[in-house]
Scaffold this motif. Sequence first.
Motif, PDB file in Angstrom:
ATOM      1  N   LYS A  19     -19.342  25.600  58.260  1.00  0.00           N
ATOM      2  CA  LYS A  19     -20.465  24.835  57.708  1.00  0.00           C
ATOM      3  C   LYS A  19     -21.781  25.319  58.320  1.00  0.00           C
ATOM      4  CE  LYS A  19     -21.708  20.056  56.697  1.00  0.00           C
ATOM      5  NZ  LYS A  19     -21.858  20.230  55.282  1.00  0.00           N
ATOM      6  N   SER A  62     -16.739  18.794  45.591  1.00  0.00           N
ATOM      7  CA  SER A  62     -15.400  19.048  45.089  1.00  0.00           C
ATOM      8  C   SER A  62     -15.564  19.818  43.788  1.00  0.00           C
ATOM      9  CB  SER A  62     -14.647  17.736  44.862  1.00  0.00           C
ATOM     10  OG  SER A  62     -15.319  16.938  43.912  1.00  0.00           O
ATOM     11  N   ASN A 104     -20.754  18.122  50.716  1.00  0.00           N
ATOM     12  CA  ASN A 104     -19.430  17.543  50.466  1.00  0.00           C
ATOM     13  C   ASN A 104     -19.117  17.600  48.981  1.00  0.00           C
ATOM     14  OD1 ASN A 104     -18.863  16.912  53.119  1.00  0.00           O
ATOM     15  ND2 ASN A 104     -19.915  14.955  52.999  1.00  0.00           N
ATOM     16  N   ARG A 161     -11.484  20.655  47.674  1.00  0.00           N
ATOM     17  CA  ARG A 161     -12.517  20.186  48.603  1.00  0.00           C
ATOM     18  C   ARG A 161     -12.391  20.964  49.906  1.00  0.00           C
ATOM     19  NH1 ARG A 161     -10.731  15.924  45.931  1.00  0.00           N
ATOM     20  NH2 ARG A 161     -12.192  14.410  45.101  1.00  0.00           N
ATOM     21  N   ALA A 162     -13.487  21.002  50.669  1.00  0.00           N
ATOM     22  CA  ALA A 162     -13.428  21.584  52.010  1.00  0.00           C
ATOM     23  C   ALA A 162     -12.540  20.701  52.878  1.00  0.00           C
ATOM     24  CB  ALA A 162     -14.824  21.670  52.614  1.00  0.00           C
ATOM     25  N   ASN A 163     -11.742  21.317  53.724  1.00  0.00           N
ATOM     26  CA  ASN A 163     -10.854  20.591  54.625  1.00  0.00           C
ATOM     27  C   ASN A 163     -11.624  20.252  55.902  1.00  0.00           C
ATOM     28  OD1 ASN A 163      -8.887  19.598  56.276  1.00  0.00           O
ATOM     29  ND2 ASN A 163      -7.575  21.418  56.199  1.00  0.00           N
ATOM     30  N   HIS A 164     -12.059  18.996  55.999  1.00  0.00           N
ATOM     31  CA  HIS A 164     -12.845  18.552  57.157  1.00  0.00           C
ATOM     32  C   HIS A 164     -12.022  18.545  58.440  1.00  0.00           C
ATOM     33  CE1 HIS A 164     -16.397  17.063  54.882  1.00  0.00           C
ATOM     34  NE2 HIS A 164     -15.520  17.146  53.914  1.00  0.00           N
ATOM     35  N   GLU A 165     -10.715  18.608  58.329  1.00  0.00           N
ATOM     36  CA  GLU A 165      -9.834  18.586  59.500  1.00  0.00           C
ATOM     37  C   GLU A 165      -9.547  19.985  60.049  1.00  0.00           C
ATOM     38  OE1 GLU A 165      -9.044  15.612  60.771  1.00  0.00           O
ATOM     39  OE2 GLU A 165     -10.249  14.807  59.126  1.00  0.00           O
ATOM     40  N   HIS A 166      -9.958  21.017  59.333  1.00  0.00           N
ATOM     41  CA  HIS A 166      -9.699  22.387  59.789  1.00  0.00           C
ATOM     42  C   HIS A 166     -10.481  22.643  61.075  1.00  0.00           C
ATOM     43  CE1 HIS A 166      -9.558  26.766  59.906  1.00  0.00           C
ATOM     44  NE2 HIS A 166      -8.527  26.674  59.088  1.00  0.00           N
ATOM     45  N   PHE A 220     -13.965  24.059  60.526  1.00  0.00           N
ATOM     46  CA  PHE A 220     -14.813  23.429  59.508  1.00  0.00           C
ATOM     47  C   PHE A 220     -16.287  23.452  59.916  1.00  0.00           C
ATOM     48  CE2 PHE A 220     -17.148  19.718  57.996  1.00  0.00           C
ATOM     49  CZ  PHE A 220     -17.087  19.926  56.631  1.00  0.00           C
ATOM     50  N   HIS A 221     -16.593  22.954  61.109  1.00  0.00           N
ATOM     51  CA  HIS A 221     -17.994  22.859  61.536  1.00  0.00           C
ATOM     52  C   HIS A 221     -18.626  24.231  61.734  1.00  0.00           C
ATOM     53  CE1 HIS A 221     -18.010  18.544  61.738  1.00  0.00           C
ATOM     54  NE2 HIS A 221     -16.859  18.587  62.390  1.00  0.00           N
ATOM     55  N   PHE A 273     -18.822  24.283  51.501  1.00  0.00           N
ATOM     56  CA  PHE A 273     -19.234  24.045  52.887  1.00  0.00           C
ATOM     57  C   PHE A 273     -20.725  23.776  53.052  1.00  0.00           C
ATOM     58  CE2 PHE A 273     -15.072  25.800  53.450  1.00  0.00           C
ATOM     59  CZ  PHE A 273     -14.576  25.119  54.541  1.00  0.00           C
TER      60      PHE A 273
END
Length: 167
Positions: free
Chosen positions: A78, A24, A22, A66-71, A74-75, A19
Amino acid sequence: MLESLVTSKTRIKLLLKFFSHNNSGYLRALAKEFDESTNAVRVELNRLTDAGLLTSGDEGKTKMYRANHEHPFFHEIKNMVSKFLGLDQLLEQVVSRLGNVEKAYIIGDYAQGIDSGTVKLILIGRDIDLDYLDFLVKKTYEKVKRQVDVKVLEEEPAEINGLLVYG
Protein backbone atom coordinates in the motif's frame (compact mmCIF):
# COMPACT_ATOMS: atom_id res chain seq x y z
CA MET A 1 10.07 2.42 -9.77
CA LEU A 2 7.11 0.04 -9.67
CA GLU A 3 7.55 -0.86 -13.35
CA SER A 4 11.07 -2.11 -12.69
CA LEU A 5 9.88 -4.44 -9.92
CA VAL A 6 6.69 -5.65 -11.61
CA THR A 7 6.98 -6.39 -15.30
CA SER A 8 3.29 -7.02 -16.06
CA LYS A 9 1.38 -3.82 -16.84
CA THR A 10 -1.89 -5.56 -16.03
CA ARG A 11 -0.54 -6.61 -12.62
CA ILE A 12 0.54 -3.02 -11.93
CA LYS A 13 -2.96 -1.78 -12.78
CA LEU A 14 -4.47 -4.36 -10.43
CA LEU A 15 -2.08 -3.45 -7.61
CA LEU A 16 -2.89 0.24 -8.08
CA LYS A 17 -6.61 -0.51 -8.10
CA PHE A 18 -6.71 -2.71 -5.02
CA PHE A 19 -3.95 -1.19 -2.89
CA SER A 20 -4.54 2.52 -3.46
CA HIS A 21 -7.97 2.37 -1.81
CA ASN A 22 -10.32 -0.22 -0.33
CA ASN A 23 -11.64 -1.33 -3.68
CA SER A 24 -13.20 -4.48 -4.91
CA GLY A 25 -13.74 -5.60 -8.45
CA TYR A 26 -14.80 -8.44 -10.66
CA LEU A 27 -13.19 -9.81 -13.78
CA ARG A 28 -15.28 -8.27 -16.56
CA ALA A 29 -15.48 -4.81 -14.97
CA LEU A 30 -11.71 -4.78 -14.38
CA ALA A 31 -11.03 -5.87 -17.97
CA LYS A 32 -13.28 -3.09 -19.25
CA GLU A 33 -11.77 -0.46 -16.91
CA PHE A 34 -8.21 -1.40 -17.92
CA ASP A 35 -9.10 -1.95 -21.60
CA GLU A 36 -7.49 -5.39 -21.37
CA SER A 37 -8.66 -8.86 -22.36
CA THR A 38 -10.51 -10.83 -19.70
CA ASN A 39 -7.91 -13.58 -20.08
CA ALA A 40 -4.99 -11.23 -19.29
CA VAL A 41 -6.81 -9.87 -16.23
CA ARG A 42 -7.84 -13.37 -15.10
CA VAL A 43 -4.24 -14.64 -15.25
CA GLU A 44 -3.01 -11.75 -13.07
CA LEU A 45 -5.93 -12.01 -10.65
CA ASN A 46 -5.14 -15.70 -10.20
CA ARG A 47 -1.44 -14.97 -9.62
CA LEU A 48 -2.18 -12.28 -7.03
CA THR A 49 -4.78 -14.48 -5.33
CA ASP A 50 -2.43 -17.48 -5.28
CA ALA A 51 0.24 -15.25 -3.70
CA GLY A 52 -2.27 -14.28 -1.02
CA LEU A 53 -2.25 -10.59 -1.95
CA LEU A 54 -5.89 -10.68 -3.03
CA THR A 55 -8.89 -12.48 -1.62
CA SER A 56 -11.88 -13.55 -3.63
CA GLY A 57 -15.41 -14.44 -2.76
CA ASP A 58 -18.71 -14.98 -4.46
CA GLU A 59 -21.30 -12.23 -4.39
CA GLY A 60 -24.27 -13.79 -6.10
CA LYS A 61 -23.00 -15.16 -9.38
CA THR A 62 -20.03 -12.80 -9.46
CA LYS A 63 -16.58 -13.52 -8.07
CA MET A 64 -15.33 -10.36 -6.33
CA TYR A 65 -11.67 -9.62 -5.60
CA ARG A 66 -10.23 -7.43 -2.81
CA ALA A 67 -6.82 -6.65 -1.33
CA ASN A 68 -5.98 -9.05 1.50
CA HIS A 69 -5.59 -6.78 4.54
CA GLU A 70 -4.23 -9.74 6.53
CA HIS A 71 -1.27 -10.34 4.20
CA PRO A 72 2.08 -9.60 5.92
CA PHE A 73 3.07 -7.22 3.11
CA PHE A 74 -0.27 -5.41 2.81
CA HIS A 75 0.95 -2.15 4.38
CA GLU A 76 4.26 -2.21 2.52
CA ILE A 77 2.55 -2.68 -0.86
CA LYS A 78 0.00 0.00 0.00
CA ASN A 79 2.86 2.39 0.83
CA MET A 80 4.71 1.53 -2.40
CA VAL A 81 1.57 2.17 -4.44
CA SER A 82 1.00 5.47 -2.65
CA LYS A 83 4.57 6.57 -3.34
CA PHE A 84 4.26 5.45 -6.96
CA LEU A 85 1.20 7.66 -7.38
CA GLY A 86 2.98 10.53 -5.62
CA LEU A 87 0.03 11.25 -3.35
CA ASP A 88 1.83 10.88 -0.04
CA GLN A 89 4.43 13.50 -0.95
CA LEU A 90 1.81 15.82 -2.41
CA LEU A 91 -0.38 15.69 0.69
CA GLU A 92 2.60 16.05 3.01
CA GLN A 93 3.69 19.22 1.18
CA VAL A 94 0.16 20.57 1.04
CA VAL A 95 -0.51 20.11 4.73
CA SER A 96 2.88 21.28 6.00
CA ARG A 97 3.66 24.31 3.82
CA LEU A 98 0.48 26.04 2.74
CA GLY A 99 -0.52 27.71 5.97
CA ASN A 100 -3.39 26.76 8.19
CA VAL A 101 -4.67 23.60 6.44
CA GLU A 102 -7.01 21.81 8.83
CA LYS A 103 -7.92 18.92 6.52
CA ALA A 104 -7.25 17.69 3.01
CA TYR A 105 -9.63 15.41 1.12
CA ILE A 106 -9.00 13.38 -2.00
CA ILE A 107 -12.19 13.09 -4.04
CA GLY A 108 -13.26 11.83 -7.44
CA ASP A 109 -11.61 8.99 -9.34
CA TYR A 110 -8.60 8.61 -7.03
CA ALA A 111 -10.89 8.25 -4.03
CA GLN A 112 -12.43 5.32 -5.92
CA GLY A 113 -9.07 3.83 -6.89
CA ILE A 114 -9.20 4.83 -10.55
CA ASP A 115 -6.11 6.44 -12.04
CA SER A 116 -7.72 8.91 -14.45
CA GLY A 117 -4.68 11.19 -14.47
CA THR A 118 -6.39 13.86 -12.36
CA VAL A 119 -6.20 14.11 -8.58
CA LYS A 120 -8.98 16.19 -7.06
CA LEU A 121 -8.35 17.73 -3.64
CA ILE A 122 -10.44 19.75 -1.25
CA LEU A 123 -8.46 21.77 1.30
CA ILE A 124 -10.16 23.08 4.42
CA GLY A 125 -8.43 26.00 6.14
CA ARG A 126 -7.79 29.72 6.42
CA ASP A 127 -4.97 31.90 5.14
CA ILE A 128 -3.78 29.28 2.66
CA ASP A 129 -0.93 30.47 0.45
CA LEU A 130 -2.62 30.24 -2.97
CA ASP A 131 0.52 31.27 -4.89
CA TYR A 132 2.48 28.43 -3.33
CA LEU A 133 -0.45 26.07 -3.95
CA ASP A 134 -0.34 26.97 -7.65
CA PHE A 135 3.42 26.29 -7.65
CA LEU A 136 2.87 22.87 -6.00
CA VAL A 137 0.18 21.94 -8.53
CA LYS A 138 2.58 22.67 -11.42
CA LYS A 139 5.47 20.83 -9.74
CA THR A 140 3.27 17.82 -9.02
CA TYR A 141 2.33 17.58 -12.68
CA GLU A 142 5.98 17.78 -13.72
CA LYS A 143 6.98 15.14 -11.18
CA VAL A 144 4.22 12.51 -11.30
CA LYS A 145 2.40 13.41 -14.54
CA ARG A 146 -0.94 13.81 -12.75
CA GLN A 147 -3.12 16.89 -13.07
CA VAL A 148 -4.14 18.26 -9.66
CA ASP A 149 -7.47 20.05 -9.26
CA VAL A 150 -7.74 21.83 -5.89
CA LYS A 151 -10.70 23.54 -4.26
CA VAL A 152 -10.02 25.60 -1.13
CA LEU A 153 -12.79 26.07 1.47
CA GLU A 154 -12.61 28.00 4.72
CA GLU A 155 -15.06 25.71 6.50
CA GLU A 156 -15.79 22.04 6.16
CA PRO A 157 -19.10 21.26 4.43
CA ALA A 158 -21.71 19.42 6.48
CA GLU A 159 -21.03 16.20 4.56
CA ILE A 160 -18.60 14.99 1.92
CA ASN A 161 -19.31 11.52 0.53
CA GLY A 162 -16.80 8.94 -0.74
CA LEU A 163 -13.65 10.70 0.36
CA LEU A 164 -10.35 9.81 1.91
CA VAL A 165 -9.61 12.14 4.80
CA TYR A 166 -6.10 13.36 5.64
CA GLY A 167 -5.47 15.69 8.53
